[in-house]
Structure formats: C-alpha cells, structure tokens
Design an enzyme around this catalytic site. Structure first.
Site, PDB file in Angstrom:
ATOM      1  N   GLY A  45       0.816  -1.216   0.000  1.00  8.78           N
ATOM      2  CA  GLY A  45       0.000   0.000   0.000  1.00  8.78           C
ATOM      3  C   GLY A  45       0.843   1.257   0.000  1.00  8.78           C
ATOM      4  N   ASN A  68      -0.572  -8.849  12.190  1.00  9.90           N
ATOM      5  CA  ASN A  68       0.318  -7.732  11.881  1.00  9.90           C
ATOM      6  C   ASN A  68      -0.393  -6.415  12.168  1.00  9.90           C
ATOM      7  OD1 ASN A  68       0.089  -5.779   9.382  1.00  9.90           O
ATOM      8  ND2 ASN A  68      -0.958  -7.680   8.788  1.00  9.90           N
ATOM      9  N   ASN A  98      -1.555  -0.793  -4.832  1.00  8.23           N
ATOM     10  CA  ASN A  98      -2.483  -0.688  -3.714  1.00  8.23           C
ATOM     11  C   ASN A  98      -2.372   0.716  -3.121  1.00  8.23           C
ATOM     12  OD1 ASN A  98      -3.011  -0.911  -0.611  1.00  8.23           O
ATOM     13  ND2 ASN A  98      -4.014  -2.712  -1.474  1.00  8.23           N
ATOM     14  N   CYS A 129      -8.352   1.230   6.065  1.00  9.15           N
ATOM     15  CA  CYS A 129      -7.673   2.322   6.774  1.00  9.15           C
ATOM     16  C   CYS A 129      -8.680   3.081   7.636  1.00  9.15           C
ATOM     17  CB  CYS A 129      -7.072   3.309   5.765  1.00  9.15           C
ATOM     18  SG  CYS A 129      -5.973   2.584   4.540  1.00  9.15           S
ATOM     19  N   GLY A 242      -6.886 -14.915   1.110  1.00  6.39           N
ATOM     20  CA  GLY A 242      -7.072 -15.228   2.520  1.00  6.39           C
ATOM     21  C   GLY A 242      -6.648 -16.653   2.796  1.00  6.39           C
TER      22      GLY A 242
END
Length: 302
Positions: A45, A68, A98, A129, A242
C-alpha cells in the site's frame, strides 16, 4: 490450456497475483520468483506521503497464521513511481498499485498521481484504513462510507479500480453491492480479520497496537465463504484471497466465484508459493481436462 483471465478489461496471463503488503513491490522477491510468470504483482500500500507505520512490536505468530499491525508503513507514491514501477516494468506482468489514505482527499491525490503512469494497469484501494474524519472507523466498515469513497475515487481514476473489502463487517454482500453501485470495476477480498494476542506471563499485549490483522491458512474458510457470497451479490469480477497456501486452495476460491487469486502470508513462509500455485493450477487443469481457467469460475455445484 488457456490460463488467461480478464479483469475489467485488463488481461492477466494467469489468475495468480500477490497480496498487497506481503511481497514488497516485487523487487524483494525477484531472486526467488520469476515475476514474468505471475499474472500480476500487487504492490504494498502506498499513500500520498510517506508513513512511518505503528510502533513495534507489530508482528506476532498465532495458530495457523500471523497478526500484523504494521500500520501501512510506506515510502510514499513518489518513491514508488521513481523506484518500484521502473523495476516492475522490466517484467512481463501486470502492475497493480495498492492505495491507502486517512482521508478521501489523500486517496484521491494518490490516485491522480498514479494516473500519470501508464504502466500501472489497475488500482487496488485499501479501505481498511481508519477514516480520521469519521471517528477512525475504517472506510470499508460502513456501506455508505464505502460507497462515497468508491464514487469519489472513480471520478479521478484513469485505471480500473479494485475495491479491497474488509471482512470485519456484518454483511459482506451489502458491502460488495455498495462498491459495485458506486462504480467499482472489481473487488478483492478478504483483507485481514481483526485479532489480538496477549502474553499470559507478562500479562501484556503482544502487539504495541493491541490489535492486528490476522492472515494465514486459519482464515481461509471465512475468506472462501465471503468470496462466494460476494460473487452472488455482484456482477463485477472478484479477486479472492485469505490463507492460500496451495494450488488446491486457489482453485477453491475460483470455484467459489473468484476470477483471480492473491497469495499473501504464505510468501513469508515459503517464498516460492506463487510459483508452486501457478504450476499447480496448470497441473489441475491437465488432470481434469479443463481447457479454459474461466470455465472454473463459480463452477462449484449448488
């Protein structure tokens, strides 16, 4: 065999890409992985300005995965454009950047800057975010906030827009529909599940941030279920992610409705995972006489 997939007009040689934040910007893995063999590289990102990220410790191992709380540390969009994009342009793979931000304006500024770089094929928008103007609730956790940010980004984006959905919601179908209604070209899901770990001997939180995003094989059943639900809620393509560790995992997502897949946490465990999944999908197609990978998308028998 044809392993090509097309997402919002962008054709990938195969459906395997990297999950943002687990592959750097490609350079870090290029000694282990032939980037030419990937469908796409999704960068870590990036924001309009450099972010320092959260205080340490910010990574912890848990059963079946990791937590994380990096805090989206990144060097800013200018460094990405000066250093990382020129590196990736050497390879025959699509570049997906990203994008993160703390306000809608920050997202838009980054999106407009990336619109000046034709080598960037698509944008993936991280809406997990915290929205600093809305009490720090993530953009992706309320349907109206997700709609608004998607709609605003689409006004400014030159590339197709992938909205990366948070799993920390009540109804993933509602969120998928909100993004689609606002003009999203594709969806990617799931982002990490919010988790926590406590050191019982020290009686302290293991992460300085207290909570972190959980990824890894343990979250895969949740991710497959959400991809399946999202695929039945919208008509735009979905990128599933995932806990993918093997080609069988990747195919499970595709059968659930994903047009492509991203590999994340397993890159830390085995840096060759992406290559093994690419080959494994080809082997699966040979074994079951599948001519086109697209014939598998959503092909689970009801």
């Amino acid at each position: 065999m044809n392993t090509q997939v097309t997402l919002a007009g962008v054709t990938l040689k195969n459906p395997v890409m990297t999950a943002s934040g687990t592959f750097g910007s490609g350079m870090e893995y290029s000694e282990f992985v032939d980037l030419n063999r990937l469908g796409a590289v999704v960068t870590k990102g990036v924001a309009n300005v450099p972010w320092e990220g959260n205080p340490t410790p910010r990574v912890a191992e848990v059963y079946g995965g990791m937590l994380n709380a990096i805090g989206l540390q990144n060097p800013g969009v200018e460094v990405l454009l000066e250093r990382d994009v020129p590196f990736l342009k050497q390879f025959d793979t699509k570049i997906i950047v990203n994008v993160c931000g703390k306000t809608v304006e920050e997202y838009v500024e980054t999106v407009e800057r990336l619109g000046e770089e034709p080598a960037v094929a698509m944008l993936e928008i991280n809406v997990s975010c915290p929205n600093v103007k809305e009490g720090a609730i993530a953009f992706g956790q309320k349907a109206d906030a997700l709609y608004n940010i998607t709609h605003e980004i689409k006004k400014h984006a030159k590339q197709p827009v992938i909205m990366k959905l948070s799993p920390n919601v009540t109804d993933i179908g509602e969120m998928a529909r909100a993004a689609e209604a606002a003009g999203a070209d594709a969806l990617s899901l799931i982002n990490t599940l919010t988790g926590m770990k406590i050191d019982v001997n020290k009686r302290r939180f293991v992460l300085a941030n207290k909570t972190g995003g959980m990824s890894g094989p343990a979250i895969k059943p949740v991710a497959v279920r959400m991809v399946y639900q999202a695929a039945h809620a919208v008509k735009i393509p979905i990128i599933g992610m995932g806990g993918i560790a093997t080609a069988e995992d990747a195919i499970e997502f595709i059968l659930a409705g994903a047009a492509a897949v991203s590999i994340g946490a397993m890159n830390f465990v085995n840096p060759y995972t992406t290559m093994e999944v690419v080959k494994g999908i080809e082997d699966y197609m040979k074994k079951y006489h599948v001519e086109n990978i697209t014939d598998l998308i959503g092909a689970v028998e009801e």
